[in-house]
Design an enzyme around this catalytic site. Sequence first.
Site, PDB file in Angstrom:
ATOM      1  N   CYS A 157       6.452  -0.075   7.567  1.00 17.65           N
ATOM      2  CA  CYS A 157       5.962   1.051   6.768  1.00 17.65           C
ATOM      3  C   CYS A 157       7.110   1.528   5.893  1.00 17.65           C
ATOM      4  O   CYS A 157       8.234   1.645   6.367  1.00 17.65           O
ATOM      5  CB  CYS A 157       5.504   2.172   7.699  1.00 17.65           C
ATOM      6  SG  CYS A 157       4.984   3.666   6.832  1.00 17.65           S
ATOM      7  N   LEU A 158       6.817   1.815   4.632  1.00 19.18           N
ATOM      8  CA  LEU A 158       7.846   2.282   3.709  1.00 19.18           C
ATOM      9  C   LEU A 158       8.428   3.630   4.151  1.00 19.18           C
ATOM     10  O   LEU A 158       9.521   3.983   3.733  1.00 19.18           O
ATOM     11  CB  LEU A 158       7.277   2.397   2.290  1.00 19.18           C
ATOM     12  CG  LEU A 158       6.704   1.104   1.700  1.00 19.18           C
ATOM     13  CD1 LEU A 158       6.131   1.366   0.318  1.00 19.18           C
ATOM     14  CD2 LEU A 158       7.764   0.009   1.647  1.00 19.18           C
ATOM     15  N   HIS A 173      -3.909   1.016   7.980  1.00 16.89           N
ATOM     16  CA  HIS A 173      -2.575   1.625   7.925  1.00 16.89           C
ATOM     17  C   HIS A 173      -2.555   2.788   6.927  1.00 16.89           C
ATOM     18  O   HIS A 173      -2.032   3.868   7.227  1.00 16.89           O
ATOM     19  CB  HIS A 173      -1.558   0.540   7.531  1.00 16.89           C
ATOM     20  CG  HIS A 173      -0.145   1.000   7.432  1.00 16.89           C
ATOM     21  ND1 HIS A 173       0.861   0.500   8.227  1.00 16.89           N
ATOM     22  CD2 HIS A 173       0.453   1.900   6.615  1.00 16.89           C
ATOM     23  CE1 HIS A 173       2.005   1.091   7.911  1.00 16.89           C
ATOM     24  NE2 HIS A 173       1.781   1.946   6.928  1.00 16.89           N
ATOM     25  N   GLU A 174      -3.134   2.570   5.745  1.00 22.21           N
ATOM     26  CA  GLU A 174      -3.081   3.601   4.693  1.00 22.21           C
ATOM     27  C   GLU A 174      -3.979   4.792   5.022  1.00 22.21           C
ATOM     28  O   GLU A 174      -3.585   5.940   4.799  1.00 22.21           O
ATOM     29  CB  GLU A 174      -3.447   3.000   3.330  1.00 22.21           C
ATOM     30  CG  GLU A 174      -2.508   1.900   2.844  1.00 22.21           C
ATOM     31  CD  GLU A 174      -1.037   2.268   2.891  1.00 22.21           C
ATOM     32  OE1 GLU A 174      -0.699   3.459   2.704  1.00 22.21           O
ATOM     33  OE2 GLU A 174      -0.208   1.372   3.139  1.00 22.21           O
ATOM     34  N   GLN A 188       3.028   9.850   1.528  1.00 21.61           N
ATOM     35  CA  GLN A 188       4.326   9.160   1.534  1.00 21.61           C
ATOM     36  C   GLN A 188       5.199   9.535   0.341  1.00 21.61           C
ATOM     37  O   GLN A 188       6.394   9.241   0.334  1.00 21.61           O
ATOM     38  CB  GLN A 188       4.126   7.642   1.554  1.00 21.61           C
ATOM     39  CG  GLN A 188       3.474   7.143   2.831  1.00 21.61           C
ATOM     40  CD  GLN A 188       3.393   5.636   2.820  1.00 21.61           C
ATOM     41  OE1 GLN A 188       2.422   5.067   2.320  1.00 21.61           O
ATOM     42  NE2 GLN A 188       4.417   4.970   3.339  1.00 21.61           N
ATOM     43  N   HIS A 246      -2.368   7.123   7.335  1.00 25.13           N
ATOM     44  CA  HIS A 246      -1.428   8.056   6.696  1.00 25.13           C
ATOM     45  C   HIS A 246      -2.128   9.352   6.282  1.00 25.13           C
ATOM     46  O   HIS A 246      -1.539  10.430   6.353  1.00 25.13           O
ATOM     47  CB  HIS A 246      -0.801   7.418   5.447  1.00 25.13           C
ATOM     48  CG  HIS A 246       0.413   6.588   5.735  1.00 25.13           C
ATOM     49  ND1 HIS A 246       1.526   7.091   6.373  1.00 25.13           N
ATOM     50  CD2 HIS A 246       0.698   5.300   5.431  1.00 25.13           C
ATOM     51  CE1 HIS A 246       2.448   6.122   6.464  1.00 25.13           C
ATOM     52  NE2 HIS A 246       1.973   5.033   5.914  1.00 25.13           N
ATOM     53  N   GLY A 251       0.842  -1.186   0.000  1.00 24.09           N
ATOM     54  CA  GLY A 251       0.000   0.000   0.000  1.00 24.09           C
ATOM     55  C   GLY A 251       0.875   1.232   0.000  1.00 24.09           C
ATOM     56  O   GLY A 251       2.032   1.176   0.437  1.00 24.09           O
TER      57      GLY A 251
END
Length: 203
Positions: A113-114, A155-156, A56, A159, A51
Amino acid sequence: MRGTVLKIVQAGDPVLRQRARELTPEEVSSPEVKSLIELMRDTMRDTPGVGLAAPQVGVGLRLVVVEDRAAYQAALSAEELAAREREPVDFHVLINPRLVVEDPTLVEFHEGCLSVSGYAALVPRARGVRVEALDEKGAPVSISARGWYARILQHEVDHLDGALYVDRMETRSFSTAENHRRHQAGRTTAQLRVELGLPERSK
Ligand code: ZN
């Protein structure tokens, strides 16, 4: 040919802590947003990740891409996949998503997480959620998700509200990704809680 990829911003960048704004109907159908979606898709696949939210890549818009390919799940055993309720999810786009919890049962697994690159931690998430959003064509979509897919969506959408998993994690479980693989892979969450000195979670 591989497409261009965007730079993924890391924790500490202010954009990750700001509430992203909704896209207008004009923006949803704009060539700029179409191009941004393609770049986010290619960036997510290049990393790879399951995702990616627009903040991000430094863009404060309520826009998310998701894809959980079967190939990403190959490192997990059948038991691990079953425990996570993890199944492949096709690529899709969520614009201006609204998330409601459908099954508030807390399920705890390591996630990363990226934008917190190189780390992982146990994060409790609701088992089931519903997301109402627009797709890339501006059409309304309603998604009911359980297990790992529900975790990805939580999670997304976090963000977009300026939240990171570290805000919700069991702090004692925070680990480098390498140490997570070395010491924690294959353990159940219940085993990990004992090893980490965490109290048993009441069901
Ligand atoms: Zn993330």
